[in-house]
Design a protein around this motif. Structure first.
Motif, PDB file in Angstrom:
ATOM      1  N   LEU A  79     -15.441   3.029 -12.884  1.00 54.84           N
ATOM      2  CA  LEU A  79     -16.500   3.073 -11.871  1.00 54.84           C
ATOM      3  C   LEU A  79     -16.215   2.075 -10.754  1.00 54.84           C
ATOM      4  O   LEU A  79     -16.287   2.396  -9.561  1.00 54.84           O
ATOM      5  N   TYR A  80     -15.862   0.849 -11.153  1.00 58.99           N
ATOM      6  CA  TYR A  80     -15.644  -0.171 -10.134  1.00 58.99           C
ATOM      7  C   TYR A  80     -14.350   0.051  -9.361  1.00 58.99           C
ATOM      8  O   TYR A  80     -14.275  -0.199  -8.166  1.00 58.99           O
ATOM      9  N   LEU A  81     -13.301   0.516 -10.091  1.00 60.17           N
ATOM     10  CA  LEU A  81     -12.046   0.817  -9.398  1.00 60.17           C
ATOM     11  C   LEU A  81     -12.280   1.900  -8.350  1.00 60.17           C
ATOM     12  O   LEU A  81     -11.770   1.842  -7.235  1.00 60.17           O
ATOM     13  N   ARG A  82     -13.079   2.889  -8.727  1.00 57.23           N
ATOM     14  CA  ARG A  82     -13.397   3.957  -7.786  1.00 57.23           C
ATOM     15  C   ARG A  82     -14.092   3.383  -6.543  1.00 57.23           C
ATOM     16  O   ARG A  82     -13.742   3.688  -5.416  1.00 57.23           O
ATOM     17  N   GLY A  83     -15.057   2.504  -6.792  1.00 58.04           N
ATOM     18  CA  GLY A  83     -15.783   1.897  -5.680  1.00 58.04           C
ATOM     19  C   GLY A  83     -14.839   1.117  -4.769  1.00 58.04           C
ATOM     20  O   GLY A  83     -14.899   1.215  -3.542  1.00 58.04           O
ATOM     21  N   PHE A  84     -13.920   0.368  -5.414  1.00 57.38           N
ATOM     22  CA  PHE A  84     -12.964  -0.442  -4.687  1.00 57.38           C
ATOM     23  C   PHE A  84     -12.085   0.443  -3.803  1.00 57.38           C
ATOM     24  O   PHE A  84     -11.993   0.265  -2.586  1.00 57.38           O
ATOM     25  N   LEU A 100     -18.390  10.489 -13.631  1.00 59.10           N
ATOM     26  CA  LEU A 100     -18.398   9.112 -14.147  1.00 59.10           C
ATOM     27  C   LEU A 100     -19.818   8.652 -14.440  1.00 59.10           C
ATOM     28  O   LEU A 100     -20.079   8.038 -15.476  1.00 59.10           O
ATOM     29  N   THR A 101     -20.734   8.982 -13.532  1.00 62.45           N
ATOM     30  CA  THR A 101     -22.124   8.586 -13.758  1.00 62.45           C
ATOM     31  C   THR A 101     -22.684   9.297 -14.975  1.00 62.45           C
ATOM     32  O   THR A 101     -23.431   8.717 -15.768  1.00 62.45           O
ATOM     33  N   LEU A 102     -22.312  10.567 -15.120  1.00 64.55           N
ATOM     34  CA  LEU A 102     -22.807  11.324 -16.280  1.00 64.55           C
ATOM     35  C   LEU A 102     -22.290  10.738 -17.590  1.00 64.55           C
ATOM     36  O   LEU A 102     -22.932  10.828 -18.632  1.00 64.55           O
ATOM     37  N   LEU A 103     -21.088  10.118 -17.529  1.00 61.67           N
ATOM     38  CA  LEU A 103     -20.484   9.559 -18.751  1.00 61.67           C
ATOM     39  C   LEU A 103     -21.082   8.203 -19.126  1.00 61.67           C
ATOM     40  O   LEU A 103     -20.965   7.772 -20.270  1.00 61.67           O
ATOM     41  N   THR A 104     -21.709   7.526 -18.144  1.00 66.30           N
ATOM     42  CA  THR A 104     -22.169   6.159 -18.393  1.00 66.30           C
ATOM     43  C   THR A 104     -23.026   6.006 -19.655  1.00 66.30           C
ATOM     44  O   THR A 104     -22.792   5.082 -20.430  1.00 66.30           O
ATOM     45  N   PRO A 105     -23.995   6.909 -19.930  1.00 64.30           N
ATOM     46  CA  PRO A 105     -24.811   6.693 -21.145  1.00 64.30           C
ATOM     47  C   PRO A 105     -24.097   7.058 -22.442  1.00 64.30           C
ATOM     48  O   PRO A 105     -24.611   6.793 -23.531  1.00 64.30           O
ATOM     49  N   LEU A 106     -22.912   7.630 -22.345  1.00 58.93           N
ATOM     50  CA  LEU A 106     -22.214   8.135 -23.540  1.00 58.93           C
ATOM     51  C   LEU A 106     -21.937   7.055 -24.593  1.00 58.93           C
ATOM     52  O   LEU A 106     -22.238   7.278 -25.793  1.00 58.93           O
ATOM     53  N   PRO A 107     -21.374   5.886 -24.258  1.00 56.02           N
ATOM     54  CA  PRO A 107     -21.097   4.874 -25.290  1.00 56.02           C
ATOM     55  C   PRO A 107     -22.341   4.516 -26.084  1.00 56.02           C
ATOM     56  O   PRO A 107     -22.281   4.375 -27.321  1.00 56.02           O
TER      57      PRO A 107
END
Ligand SMILES: Nc1ncnc2c1ncn2[C@@H]1O[C@H](COP(=O)(O)OP(=O)(O)O)[C@@H](O)[C@H]1O
Ligand SMILES: [Mg+2]
Length: 608
Positions: free
Chosen positions: A94-99, A39-46
């Motif tokens: 990302l946030y759902l995962r954190g939750f 997920l972190t690796l995907l963050t810069p993709l957009p």
């Protein structure tokens, strides 16, 4: 028990065993943690898509092109839309995962702690009185309340990030090695150094934590001791002195914390320095490789960037090892409690016993408290069922000790005690203790209602039974005179009642238990003569058809005994079956009817 060497391996093994029932939860947390990496690796993709494909004219990344319908790749607007959707979806994920992960971590952690605490509490209650006499209550309290939670830090906040870091480390090593193998090797050469540093500091930090825990236990015990003896502290005006004692121990704890902060600081500096040296070496070799034309400048820059990332997990791993020491020190203390051996154990094939006749026989029995000289020596005596045995002797002679052996609070060190012809140690503990009702000099009440206090030994007793017992104990009248009657809450340890009232509630408890053997340890010594009369009358009813052991210094309390045992210096010095004459013979009475034992001849009483 082993002393200071609880190896880490054993510790982790025990912790994992303890956490076993929650392995699925822990696996779940682990998965949620690993999901974070992609997920972190995907963050810069957009952003990349927006810049390269919406503004610029590059095609979408291959994998997106395959999974999205063709419409998206046609117009720049739809590509932009795609980028925005991706941005929202990735952030949401990302946030759902954190939750989810924090919910699951809290649940698992708390459940782990609860079950561990429950196990410790169960065990502590079953540990022998010798253990508790020796270590004191604060130690056990501290271990259950403050050491047990360590299990959640180790399992949830310690091991899991440790393992996830290992995973990302392996991934990054792989990527670096693909670019320049030699560089990767050099960069990794710092690992053994890091490992060594961690080893050294791990031990130092753990030792400090262990001693802090001890100091903190002492602080807690000052508070507990003072709170439970507040009347005495106030009466003697010693509040300031107790505060000093509290502060002194607390200061030790502050000093310990400072030492740990110092050690941690040193540790961090060394770790940082090692990593800097690793980076420097990589830079040196990298530049040489570029100069020799083996490596392109771009690749060197990339490797250096990766190295920075590679050292991240390495640093996390080293730090975690330091952080974990407090929890490990705690876990070790908690486990040590579980390692304490039970001195009073039940045999595997112990006999059941529903109701004893009540015959007690001491067979050449001796007893010593651990690491002390013998308290009782060579006691031999037979008590037939239904006998009332009075026990007299000077303070410290060993009377209380003698009756504590009957309920197996301790076991004889030599010889044995038999109940109905069978060694006490052959019965099931629960069955054995069900045969005794005990009334002590200082009755112990719990902070609940009077009714519940009376029913303590028989929680299933109905209200009529409770009232009946209270009547027999001569307690009914004063109880009904209280504003809430049987539902009156007594303060902690029954502090809101008078000594005589507490004693009668204790008697009612004994009536309700209806055990064949009765143990009374100076039941009238802390009440006035008038209350004593009421209590003796109740005792008379209670002793009816029960084997009774009654310790007393009062003539009136002993007068109706069938036999008197005189304990002197831990020996059975004399047995008197003519109680009335005996009381006259060896005792002089003061005006309150207390027995004053005369000095016996200087020949030791136990030359038998
Ligand atoms: N828990 C204990 N640990 C060590 N020694 C103890 C303990 N309880 C009592 N003693 C010692 O055993 C001796 C007998 O005590 P005890 O049985 O209470 O005497 P009594 O009830 O006759 O006054 C005393 O010397 C006392 O100091
Ligand atoms: Mg005593």
């Amino acid at each position: 028990m082993t002393n200071n060497t609880y190896s880490d391996f054993r510790l982790y093994k025990r912790l994992l065993l303890q956490a076993r029932p929650y392995r699925l939860h822990i696996a779940g947390i682990m998965v949620l943690n690993l999901v974070l990496i992609p997920l972190t690796l995907l963050t810069p993709l957009p952003l990349k898509i927006a810049v390269d494909s919406a503004i610029g004219s590059q095609p979408l990344p291959r994998f997106l092109d395959i999974i999205t319908p063709d419409v998206f790749s046609r117009s720049p607007t739809s590509v932009l839309l795609l980028a925005i959707c991706l941005l929202v979806i990735i952030t949401l994920l990302l946030y759902l995962r954190g939750f989810g992960s924090s919910l699951l971590e809290t649940y698992t952690g708390e459940k782990l702690v609860l079950s561990f605490r429950a196990e410790l509490f169960r065990y502590v209650q079953r540990l022998s009185l010798s253990y508790h006499d020796k270590t004191g209550t604060s130690d056990s309290t501290y271990r259950i309340q403050y050491d047990a939670p360590s299990i959640q830090w180790v399992a949830v906040q310690g091991i899991i990030p440790f393992i996830t870091s290992l995973f990302s480390l392996v991934g990054m090593i792989y990527v670096t090695a693909l670019i320049d193998l030699q560089l990767a090797t050099v960069a990794l050469a710092v690992s053994p150094v890091l490992f060594l540093i961690t080893q050294v500091f791990r031990h130092r930090i753990r030792r400090e934590w262990s001693s802090i825990k001890k100091v903190e236990t002492r602080v807690l015990s000052v508070v507990q001791e003072v709170m439970s003896a507040l009347r005495i502290v106030k009466a003697f005006g010693q509040e300031d002195r107790e505060e000093d004692r509290f502060l002194r121990h607390s200061h030790d704890s502050v000093k310990g914390q400072m030492r740990i902060a110092f050690i941690r600081g040193e540790f961090d500096v060394l770790i940082g320095l090692t990593i800097a040296l690793g980076t420097a070496a990589a830079l040196f070799i990298g530049v040489r490789h570029v100069q020799a034309g083996v490596l392109t400048l771009g690749n060197l820059l990339m490797v250096m960037a990766y190295l920075a990332q590679l050292y991240g997990p390495l640093q996390t791993i080293s730090r975690k090892v330091g952080d974990l020491q407090a929890s490990l020190a705690s876990a070790e203390r908690a486990f040590r409690l579980l390692d304490e051996t039970q001195d009073v154990v039940e045999k595997n094939n112990a006999r059941t016993l529903s109701r004893a006749a009540g015959g007690i026989a001491f067979k050449d029995m001796s007893f010593a408290y651990p690491d002390r000289p013998p308290v009782l020596r060579n006691i031999s005596y037979d008590v037939s069922p239904g006998t009332r045995v009075g026990i007299v002797g000077a303070t410290g002679a060993g009377k209380t000790t003698l009756i504590s052996l009957l309920t197996r609070f301790y076991d004889p060190t030599e010889g044995s005690i038999q109940l109905d012809g069978t060694d006490l140690r052959d019965y099931k503990l629960k069955d054995l203790r069900a045969q005794f009702a005990i009334v002590l000099q200082e009755p112990v009440l719990f902070s609940t209602t009077i009714a519940e206090n009376i029913a303590y030994g028989r929680p299933d007793a109905g209200p009529e039974d409770i009232v009946e017992a209270a009547k027999l104990a001569g307690a009914h009248d004063f109880i009904t005179a209280l504003p809430d009657g049987y539902e009156t809450q007594v303060g902690e340890r029954g502090m809101t009642l008078s000594g005589g009232e507490r004693q009668r509630i204790a008697l009612a408890r004994a009536f309700l238990k209806d055990a064949p053997i009765l143990i009374l340890d100076e039941p009238t010594s802390s009440v006035d003569i008038k209350t004593e009369a009421v209590i003796i009358e109740a005792l008379e009813r209670l002793m009816h058809e029960r084997t009774t052991f009654i310790i007393s210094h009062r003539l009136s309390t002993l007068a109706n005994c069938d036999v008197l045992l005189l304990i002197e210096d831990g020996c059975l010095a004399a047995v008197y079956s003519d109680v009335a004459t005996a009381l006259k013979e060896f005792a002089a009475f003061d005006n309150e009817g207390r027995i004053t034992l005369l000095e016996t001849t200087d020949a030791p009483a136990c030359d038998n």
